[in-house]
Design a protein around this motif. Structure first.
Motif, short mmCIF file in Angstrom:
data_model
loop_
_atom_site.label_atom_id
_atom_site.label_comp_id
_atom_site.label_asym_id
_atom_site.label_seq_id
_atom_site.Cartn_x
_atom_site.Cartn_y
_atom_site.Cartn_z
N ARG A 159 -2.52 7.14 -1.68
CA ARG A 159 -3.57 7.46 -1.54
C ARG A 159 -3.64 9.30 -1.00
O ARG A 159 -2.97 9.17 -0.16
CB ARG A 159 -3.84 6.51 -0.35
N GLN A 173 4.36 13.13 -2.94
CA GLN A 173 5.36 11.03 -3.13
C GLN A 173 6.11 10.84 -2.08
O GLN A 173 6.66 9.92 -1.38
CB GLN A 173 4.99 10.66 -4.23
N GLU A 182 -5.47 13.47 -7.49
CA GLU A 182 -5.74 12.25 -8.32
C GLU A 182 -4.28 12.08 -9.38
O GLU A 182 -5.17 10.32 -9.75
CB GLU A 182 -6.53 13.14 -8.97
N ALA A 190 0.81 -1.18 0.45
CA ALA A 190 -0.25 0.47 -0.08
C ALA A 190 1.13 1.35 0.40
O ALA A 190 1.82 1.64 0.38
CB ALA A 190 -0.56 0.00 1.29
N LYS A 191 1.07 2.19 -0.79
CA LYS A 191 0.84 3.05 -1.51
C LYS A 191 0.71 4.43 0.20
O LYS A 191 -0.18 4.41 1.16
CB LYS A 191 0.98 3.91 -2.49
N GLN A 199 -0.61 5.08 -8.85
CA GLN A 199 -0.30 4.50 -7.30
C GLN A 199 0.99 5.04 -7.01
O GLN A 199 2.21 3.86 -6.68
CB GLN A 199 0.19 3.26 -8.48
N GLY A 237 0.09 7.59 3.05
CA GLY A 237 -1.66 8.75 2.44
C GLY A 237 -0.38 9.75 2.57
O GLY A 237 -0.16 10.12 3.67
N PHE A 243 -2.12 7.76 7.30
CA PHE A 243 -1.90 8.77 6.30
C PHE A 243 -0.76 10.35 6.94
O PHE A 243 -1.57 10.89 7.79
CB PHE A 243 -3.82 9.42 5.99
N GLN A 286 -2.41 9.58 -7.09
CA GLN A 286 -3.42 7.83 -7.04
C GLN A 286 -2.89 7.39 -8.12
O GLN A 286 -3.29 6.37 -7.77
CB GLN A 286 -4.27 8.79 -6.60
N ARG A 287 -4.04 7.97 -9.33
CA ARG A 287 -3.98 7.49 -10.18
C ARG A 287 -2.02 6.55 -10.91
O ARG A 287 -2.99 5.39 -11.62
CB ARG A 287 -4.47 8.04 -11.95
#
Length: 206
Positions: free
Chosen positions: A37, A152, A28, A2-3, A34, A5, A64, A31-32
């Motif tokens: 989140r 990120q 967005e 999982a990335k 990856q 948050g 997060f 997130q797209r």
């Protein structure tokens, strides 16, 4: 895996209700890809800001770990709207002693131009690992480009100084310097990119 948050609270940038300017497309995109989140909430009053920060700091959102404040700013002050502002000290009170391990990113003009003492007090009050952001007025497009990388790294880097290590040694360093990017750590250390750096000529066309 999982990335990491990112929790984002975004102020209401413009008086015109037809204006759709927002950091949401940047989140967005990441997130797209990856890369992260995210959770995104709009805030227009200090009551709304306090409410959503309180929710974010619940245990169920512990992964997060990046708090992203996307709004206009002045030294030591966030502008939620053109009429409603909140002092950095008030934000610290909203999150008092509940931000252990959190990394706080202020995508706001000039807010990191506050004094070292005030920023260290903020970290002491909240328990956050670091606070970072800009020391000058910033251009929307330039800061958005920078944030696609910085967010990120903050969300996924194992080390608290992951952004410093990446931005200080790559082609992003000139833009970081131009934006007046600054990091203040809970251990008392501060970092800025090399002041001699300049934005490459081609960056002006971004």
């Amino acid at each position: 895996m999982a990335k990491g948050g990112v929790f984002c609270v975004e102020g209401q940038w413009h008086r015109d209700l037809n204006d759709q300017s927002s950091v949401l497309p940047t989140l967005e995109l990441l997130q797209r890809l990856q890369a992260i989140r995210f959770i995104h909430k709009d805030v227009a009053t200090r009551e709304e800001l306090a409410y959503f920060l309180d929710r974010w700091l619940l245990r169920q959102y512990a992964d997060f770990k990046v708090g992203f404040f996307a709004m206009h700013g002045e030294p030591s002050k966030l502008c939620l709207t053109d009429r409603d502002t909140v002092e950095l000290d008030e934000v610290a009170d909203m999150m008092a002693a509940r931000c252990e391990g959190k990394r706080l990113y202020f995508g706001s003009c000039s807010i990191l131009r506050a004094s070292d003492a005030r920023l260290h007090d903020f970290l002491d009050a909240t328990g956050a690992a670091l606070i970072c952001g800009y020391t000058r007025d910033i251009d929307w497009v330039e800061s958005a480009a920078f944030e696609t990388v910085a967010l990120q790294i903050l969300a996924n880097g194992d080390r608290a100084d992951a952004v410093e290590r990446r931005m200080g040694s790559t082609a992003w360093a000139p833009l970081a310097s131009y934006l007046g990017f600054r990091i203040v750590y809970a251990n008392g250390r501060t970092w800025r990119p090399d002041a001699r750096s300049r934005v490459p000529t081609q960056a002006a066309a971004v």
